[in-house]
Design a protein around this motif. Structure first.
Motif, mmCIF file in Angstrom:
data_model
loop_
_atom_site.group_PDB
_atom_site.id
_atom_site.type_symbol
_atom_site.label_atom_id
_atom_site.label_comp_id
_atom_site.label_asym_id
_atom_site.label_seq_id
_atom_site.Cartn_x
_atom_site.Cartn_y
_atom_site.Cartn_z
ATOM 1 N N TRP A 224 0.848 -1.156 -0.026
ATOM 2 C CA TRP A 224 0.099 0.071 -0.015
ATOM 3 C C TRP A 224 0.879 1.169 0.029
ATOM 4 C CZ3 TRP A 224 -1.164 4.113 3.490
ATOM 5 C CH2 TRP A 224 -2.180 4.769 3.100
ATOM 6 N N CYS A 225 1.832 1.213 0.958
ATOM 7 C CA CYS A 225 2.963 2.486 0.788
ATOM 8 C C CYS A 225 3.546 2.604 -0.632
ATOM 9 C CB CYS A 225 4.022 1.976 1.699
ATOM 10 S SG CYS A 225 3.139 2.340 3.567
ATOM 11 N N THR A 226 3.728 1.559 -1.426
ATOM 12 C CA THR A 226 4.520 1.553 -2.369
ATOM 13 C C THR A 226 3.591 2.143 -3.536
ATOM 14 O OG1 THR A 226 5.887 -0.347 -2.078
ATOM 15 C CG2 THR A 226 5.485 0.680 -4.352
ATOM 16 N N GLU A 227 2.320 1.967 -3.496
ATOM 17 C CA GLU A 227 1.060 2.285 -4.240
ATOM 18 C C GLU A 227 0.809 3.568 -3.967
ATOM 19 O OE1 GLU A 227 -3.534 1.218 -5.326
ATOM 20 O OE2 GLU A 227 -2.227 -0.180 -3.902
ATOM 21 N N ASN A 228 0.964 4.290 -3.030
ATOM 22 C CA ASN A 228 0.770 5.512 -2.724
ATOM 23 C C ASN A 228 2.002 6.407 -2.376
ATOM 24 O OD1 ASN A 228 -2.533 5.508 -2.545
ATOM 25 N ND2 ASN A 228 -1.645 3.889 -1.311
ATOM 26 N N LYS A 229 3.104 6.123 -2.842
ATOM 27 C CA LYS A 229 4.570 6.717 -2.225
ATOM 28 C C LYS A 229 4.618 7.978 -2.668
ATOM 29 C CE LYS A 229 9.315 5.132 -2.530
ATOM 30 N NZ LYS A 229 9.114 4.475 -1.296
ATOM 31 N N LYS A 230 3.920 8.659 -3.584
ATOM 32 C CA LYS A 230 4.337 10.117 -3.895
ATOM 33 C C LYS A 230 3.495 10.864 -2.678
ATOM 34 C CE LYS A 230 5.375 10.056 -8.854
ATOM 35 N NZ LYS A 230 5.079 10.298 -10.399
ATOM 36 N N GLU A 231 2.126 10.511 -2.639
ATOM 37 C CA GLU A 231 1.081 11.086 -1.884
ATOM 38 C C GLU A 231 1.771 11.190 -0.299
ATOM 39 O OE1 GLU A 231 0.200 9.006 -4.045
ATOM 40 O OE2 GLU A 231 -0.724 9.872 -5.651
ATOM 41 N N LEU A 232 2.148 9.808 -0.057
ATOM 42 C CA LEU A 232 2.565 9.804 1.319
ATOM 43 C C LEU A 232 4.018 10.712 1.813
ATOM 44 C CD1 LEU A 232 2.621 5.939 1.789
ATOM 45 C CD2 LEU A 232 0.960 8.038 2.888
ATOM 46 N N ARG A 233 5.096 10.695 0.456
ATOM 47 C CA ARG A 233 6.110 11.741 0.603
ATOM 48 C C ARG A 233 5.522 12.889 0.812
ATOM 49 N NH1 ARG A 233 8.223 10.516 -3.678
ATOM 50 N NH2 ARG A 233 9.566 8.745 -2.842
ATOM 51 N N ARG A 234 4.540 13.567 -0.130
ATOM 52 C CA ARG A 234 3.824 14.821 0.036
ATOM 53 C C ARG A 234 3.275 15.073 1.438
ATOM 54 N NH1 ARG A 234 0.599 14.251 -3.839
ATOM 55 N NH2 ARG A 234 2.048 14.485 -5.627
ATOM 56 N N MET A 235 2.924 14.177 2.091
ATOM 57 C CA MET A 235 2.116 14.540 3.440
ATOM 58 C C MET A 235 3.383 14.350 4.371
ATOM 59 S SD MET A 235 -0.935 11.790 3.080
ATOM 60 C CE MET A 235 -1.121 11.279 4.910
ATOM 61 N N GLY A 236 4.457 14.080 4.135
ATOM 62 C CA GLY A 236 5.395 13.964 5.266
ATOM 63 C C GLY A 236 5.154 12.840 6.106
ATOM 64 N N SER A 237 4.553 11.700 5.750
ATOM 65 C CA SER A 237 3.972 10.348 6.633
ATOM 66 C C SER A 237 5.398 9.687 6.840
ATOM 67 C CB SER A 237 2.945 9.541 5.728
ATOM 68 O OG SER A 237 3.015 8.518 6.470
ATOM 69 N N LYS A 238 5.354 9.060 8.189
ATOM 70 C CA LYS A 238 6.308 8.363 8.830
ATOM 71 C C LYS A 238 5.999 6.745 8.587
ATOM 72 C CE LYS A 238 5.140 8.890 13.376
ATOM 73 N NZ LYS A 238 5.591 9.207 14.997
ATOM 74 N N LEU A 239 5.008 6.797 7.958
ATOM 75 C CA LEU A 239 4.294 5.146 8.090
ATOM 76 C C LEU A 239 5.381 4.134 7.712
ATOM 77 C CD1 LEU A 239 2.166 3.261 8.815
ATOM 78 C CD2 LEU A 239 1.212 3.609 6.538
ATOM 79 N N GLU A 240 5.763 4.240 6.532
ATOM 80 C CA GLU A 240 6.663 3.442 5.907
ATOM 81 C C GLU A 240 8.098 3.264 6.532
ATOM 82 O OE1 GLU A 240 8.863 2.281 1.669
ATOM 83 O OE2 GLU A 240 7.653 3.964 1.689
ATOM 84 N N PHE A 241 8.418 4.279 7.234
ATOM 85 C CA PHE A 241 9.705 4.246 8.068
ATOM 86 C C PHE A 241 9.305 3.419 9.228
ATOM 87 C CE2 PHE A 241 12.327 5.753 11.547
ATOM 88 C CZ PHE A 241 13.497 5.722 11.043
ATOM 89 N N MET A 242 8.389 3.738 9.736
ATOM 90 C CA MET A 242 7.986 2.866 11.187
ATOM 91 C C MET A 242 7.929 1.469 10.828
ATOM 92 S SD MET A 242 8.463 5.245 13.162
ATOM 93 C CE MET A 242 8.120 4.324 14.682
ATOM 94 N N VAL A 243 7.158 1.244 9.792
ATOM 95 C CA VAL A 243 7.101 -0.329 9.376
ATOM 96 C C VAL A 243 8.433 -1.058 9.068
ATOM 97 C CG1 VAL A 243 6.160 -1.843 7.584
ATOM 98 C CG2 VAL A 243 4.759 0.082 8.359
ATOM 99 N N ARG A 244 9.337 -0.220 8.272
ATOM 100 C CA ARG A 244 10.629 -0.652 8.211
ATOM 101 C C ARG A 244 11.505 -0.905 9.567
ATOM 102 N NH1 ARG A 244 10.916 -2.967 3.344
ATOM 103 N NH2 ARG A 244 10.199 -1.616 1.586
ATOM 104 N N PHE A 245 11.179 0.070 10.234
ATOM 105 C CA PHE A 245 11.662 -0.129 11.739
ATOM 106 C C PHE A 245 11.356 -1.192 12.442
ATOM 107 C CE2 PHE A 245 12.334 2.268 15.942
ATOM 108 C CZ PHE A 245 13.523 1.660 16.391
ATOM 109 N N GLN A 246 10.093 -1.589 12.499
ATOM 110 C CA GLN A 246 9.517 -2.715 13.073
ATOM 111 C C GLN A 246 10.309 -4.094 12.566
ATOM 112 O OE1 GLN A 246 7.727 -2.325 15.916
ATOM 113 N NE2 GLN A 246 7.592 -4.724 16.075
#
Length: 446
Positions: A224-246
């Motif tokens: 899901w993060c890959t599918e919405n990568k541009k929008e998440l980067r524009r939002m400044g979301s930390k979701l993908e980083f926190m998933v990778r951290f986990q």
């Protein structure tokens, strides 16, 4: 038991209607008038963090628009990617033919590959076209639904009864979808024929990813993060980083040497590039290599805790709702907050609930039909503010008793005379306390 359920349903409907200023019954209106003169406050300003009704229904039109925009971007990306690949392949094949560096069989193979790729693109675009048609149909149905309300001259219109019930069903489906009751929500939407007014598919997809995170799986959310990568980067979301951290934490947790090496490679690839954005997390990741789960240090014990998966699920839902402009608070909560506030009066939570009044009194009759006084809604309404009443219905001869309750003087004297009190004494209509009329103070309404 049946009466209680019916009472709750009626109260819920009344509360949601009250957001439009709908007067439930004349008896309830009489009760409100009485409470504003019998010790009730004259004006209350409702300070609510919830949006107004037009904003509450914004999601109804906004979500299909966001999904249409997303669908268009998917189609656009597919066209750009496949057309670029086909053009490059065609150019290479033509160049090879001119240079006599390829055989006819190789040329035909390349052409077949290009044709297969274009057929795949056609299937993708056909799926996008079907999705666009479905979303447009939903948008049209929702515009008609909202347009029906604005075509009514007043809330007394007979058509409003059916419209308000449809809206209540829609709010209930939204609430159930948010909380994972997908089958019940789908059944209700089908029974009431409001499938085009609710977003079952969107919430079902969100629920699957949320449940996968709760079960310790990350493949779905990373896709899901890959599918919405541009929008998440524009939002400044930390979701993908926190998933990778986990993911990194789970590799380190095992303390296996091979897994620790994988963890270091994982950190270099996914965590270190974000060290400027998340410096504390990157430092903690380095510390995890030295401190196992049994080390007992609070900061690292928290990182190894199982509740982090639930925290990730909540973070995903917040990010998902922000991305699609979905309100963070269920629409049912918003409607109930406004409706309960509009219907609430001081007597609904008074410690003197008509104990001195006779069973046949108007106070007892009105409290039996008041949604806020019902067992099901009384606790929910306890902490909501009173509504702001712009027009006062306080008696013109209002007086303040020593117990800080306000009544009309003529009403007090008439009630006290019927109660057989001595002249010069009055009785509180609610609590039954007796005071000298000389101790009552004149109230001036500004």
């Amino acid at each position: 038991m049946r009466y209680g359920n019916d009472n709750a349903a009626q109260g819920l409907e009344a509360a949601t209607r009250a957001t439009d200023g709908f007067e439930v019954t004349s008896l309830l209106s009489d009760k409100h008038n009485q409470q504003r003169s019998n010790g009730g406050p004259h004006s209350f300003e409702a300070q609510s963090r919830y949006p107004s009704d037009p904003e509450k229904d914004q999601q109804l039109l906004r979500l299909p628009y966001e999904l249409l925009r997303k669908n268009f971007k998917v189609a656009q990306l597919s066209v750009e990617r496949d057309s670029t690949a086909v053009k490059q392949s065609l150019k290479d094949t033509a160049q090879a033919c001119l240079n006599n560096s390829s055989t006819p069989d190789e040329v035909l193979k390349n052409l077949d590959s290009m044709i297969a790729r274009m057929r795949g693109l056609k299937r993708k675009l056909a799926a996008c076209a079907e999705e666009e048609k479905r979303l447009q149909s939903h948008s049209q149905a929702r515009v008609r639904h909202l347009g029906a309300l604005y075509s009514m001259q007043s809330l007394d219109d007979v058509k409003y009864e059916a419209w308000s019930r449809t809206r209540l069903d829609r709010l209930l489906v939204d609430y159930m979808l948010r909380n994972g009751y997908v089958q019940s929500a789908t059944a209700l939407a089908q029974e009431k024929q409001i499938e085009e007014l609710v977003d079952t598919g969107t919430f079902m997809q969100m629920g699957k990813i949320r449940d996968s995170l709760r079960n310790g799986r990350v493949n779905e959310v990373l896709a899901w993060c890959t599918e919405n990568k541009k929008e998440l980067r524009r939002m400044g979301s930390k979701l993908e980083f926190m998933v990778r951290f986990q993911q990194y934490i789970e590799l380190v947790r095992t303390r296996d040497q091979a897994k620790l090496q994988d963890a270091i490679v994982h950190a270099k690839k996914y965590l270190l590039p974000s060290k400027d954005l998340y410096p504390s997390e990157v430092k903690q990741a380095a510390g995890l290599l030295a401190f196992p789960p049994e080390a007992g240090l609070a900061i690292y014990t928290n990182l190894y805790a199982a509740h982090r998966w639930e925290d990730l699920a909540k973070l995903f839902m917040e990010t998902h709702n922000t991305l699609l402009s979905i309100p963070a608070v269920p629409l049912l909560h918003i409607a109930l907050s406004a409706g309960l506030s509009a219907l609430k009066t001081p007597s609904c939570h008074s410690s003197h609930l008509s104990s001195s009044a006779s069973p046949s009194s108007s106070s007892s009759i009105t409290s039996s039909v008041c949604p806020i006084c019902s067992t099901e809604l009384n606790a929910l309404a306890r902490n909501v503010p009173y509504a702001n009443h712009t027009s006062s219905r306080v008696d013109p001869d209002a007086v303040l008793l020593p117990n800080s309750r306000v009544y009309g003087r003529a009403k007090l004297e008439d009630y006290s005379r019927k109660a057989g009190l001595d002249k010069g004494f009055v009785k509180d209509l609610t609590t039954g306390m007796v005071f000298e009329i000389a101790n009552a103070k004149k109230v001036y309404i500004s």
